[in-house]
Design a protein around this motif. Structure first.
Motif, PDB file in Angstrom:
ATOM      1  N   LYS A   1      50.929   7.389  29.432  1.00  0.00           N
ATOM      2  CA  LYS A   1      50.062   8.420  30.007  1.00  0.00           C
ATOM      3  C   LYS A   1      49.146   9.030  28.951  1.00  0.00           C
ATOM      4  CE  LYS A   1      53.052  11.221  31.601  1.00  0.00           C
ATOM      5  NZ  LYS A   1      53.761  12.330  32.239  1.00  0.00           N
ATOM      6  N   ASP A   2      49.499   8.851  27.697  1.00  0.00           N
ATOM      7  CA  ASP A   2      48.773   9.492  26.607  1.00  0.00           C
ATOM      8  C   ASP A   2      48.006   8.503  25.745  1.00  0.00           C
ATOM      9  OD1 ASP A   2      50.087  11.960  27.363  1.00  0.00           O
ATOM     10  OD2 ASP A   2      51.878  11.103  26.450  1.00  0.00           O
ATOM     11  N   GLY A   3      47.653   7.357  26.326  1.00  0.00           N
ATOM     12  CA  GLY A   3      46.898   6.368  25.575  1.00  0.00           C
ATOM     13  C   GLY A   3      47.732   5.610  24.565  1.00  0.00           C
ATOM     14  N   GLY A   4      49.038   5.595  24.729  1.00  0.00           N
ATOM     15  CA  GLY A   4      49.903   4.849  23.829  1.00  0.00           C
ATOM     16  C   GLY A   4      50.368   5.624  22.622  1.00  0.00           C
TER      17      GLY A   4
ATOM     18  N   GLU B   1      59.908  16.112  16.694  1.00  0.00           N
ATOM     19  CA  GLU B   1      61.356  15.953  16.494  1.00  0.00           C
ATOM     20  C   GLU B   1      61.943  14.916  17.449  1.00  0.00           C
ATOM     21  OE1 GLU B   1      65.417  18.661  16.376  1.00  0.00           O
ATOM     22  OE2 GLU B   1      63.510  19.610  16.827  1.00  0.00           O
ATOM     23  N   ARG B   2      61.494  14.927  18.684  1.00  0.00           N
ATOM     24  CA  ARG B   2      62.046  14.009  19.688  1.00  0.00           C
ATOM     25  C   ARG B   2      61.770  12.542  19.322  1.00  0.00           C
ATOM     26  NH1 ARG B   2      59.819  13.974  25.716  1.00  0.00           N
ATOM     27  NH2 ARG B   2      60.596  11.947  26.290  1.00  0.00           N
ATOM     28  N   CYS B   3      60.528  12.229  18.982  1.00  0.00           N
ATOM     29  CA  CYS B   3      60.179  10.847  18.617  1.00  0.00           C
ATOM     30  C   CYS B   3      60.855  10.443  17.308  1.00  0.00           C
ATOM     31  CB  CYS B   3      58.666  10.682  18.512  1.00  0.00           C
ATOM     32  SG  CYS B   3      57.793  10.762  20.098  1.00  0.00           S
TER      33      CYS B   3
ATOM     34  N   CYS C   1      59.922   5.162  19.635  1.00  0.00           N
ATOM     35  CA  CYS C   1      60.996   6.034  20.108  1.00  0.00           C
ATOM     36  C   CYS C   1      61.627   5.508  21.395  1.00  0.00           C
ATOM     37  CB  CYS C   1      60.458   7.437  20.345  1.00  0.00           C
ATOM     38  SG  CYS C   1      59.267   7.548  21.701  1.00  0.00           S
ATOM     39  N   GLY C   2      61.016   4.493  21.980  1.00  0.00           N
ATOM     40  CA  GLY C   2      61.522   3.945  23.229  1.00  0.00           C
ATOM     41  C   GLY C   2      60.710   4.381  24.434  1.00  0.00           C
ATOM     42  N   LYS C   3      59.826   5.334  24.245  1.00  0.00           N
ATOM     43  CA  LYS C   3      58.950   5.793  25.322  1.00  0.00           C
ATOM     44  C   LYS C   3      57.584   5.136  25.110  1.00  0.00           C
ATOM     45  CE  LYS C   3      57.176   9.921  27.500  1.00  0.00           C
ATOM     46  NZ  LYS C   3      56.875  11.325  27.390  1.00  0.00           N
ATOM     47  N   SER C   4      56.967   4.694  26.186  1.00  0.00           N
ATOM     48  CA  SER C   4      55.694   3.975  26.037  1.00  0.00           C
ATOM     49  C   SER C   4      54.521   4.892  25.706  1.00  0.00           C
ATOM     50  CB  SER C   4      55.370   3.209  27.322  1.00  0.00           C
ATOM     51  OG  SER C   4      55.050   4.119  28.368  1.00  0.00           O
TER      52      SER C   4
END
Length: 119
Positions: free
Chosen positions: A37-40, A90-92, A31-34
């Motif tokens: 913070k959530d373990g990938g 939905e966002r991802c 989605c473009g976000k790494s």
């Protein structure tokens, strides 16, 4: 899984995809976000509360796991086997589909001029 409300159609398939994902979005950065913070992996869980983007409850969807497959027509997506699906918030899902669309447009061959209007 008793707290998860499945969609009206394809409930068994949706339940299977959610069970395999443990009710959590399976995006790992397409989605473009790494999601660092959530373990990938995206931290959104089905029926959880989202603090951003208007709040409300997170509703996960079962959709193609491969970003390019998100661009398939609906009848082809509906025919995909369970192993080709993943849980998406939905966002991802939307961000990954938009990125796949941009990639497809960038790699598409240039259209030939219409012969009717050629010289």
């Amino acid at each position: 899984m008793s707290g998860r409300v499945p969609p009206l159609a394809g409930a068994d398939l949706w339940q299977a995809v959610m069970a395999a994902a443990a009710g959590r979005c399976q995006c790992r950065g397409t989605c473009g976000k790494s999601h660092a913070k959530d373990g990938g992996r995206c931290d959104r869980v089905h029926d959880g509360y989202q603090q951003h983007h208007g709040g409300g409850r997170v509703r996960l969807l079962a959709a193609p796991a491969e970003p390019a497959d998100l661009l398939l027509p609906p009848h082809r997506i509906a025919a995909l086997p369970k192993r080709a699906l993943a849980a998406w918030c939905e966002r991802c899902h939307d961000a990954t589909r938009n990125a796949a669309r941009r990639t497809q447009q960038a790699t598409a061959p240039a259209a030939e001029p219409d012969a009717l209007f050629g010289s």
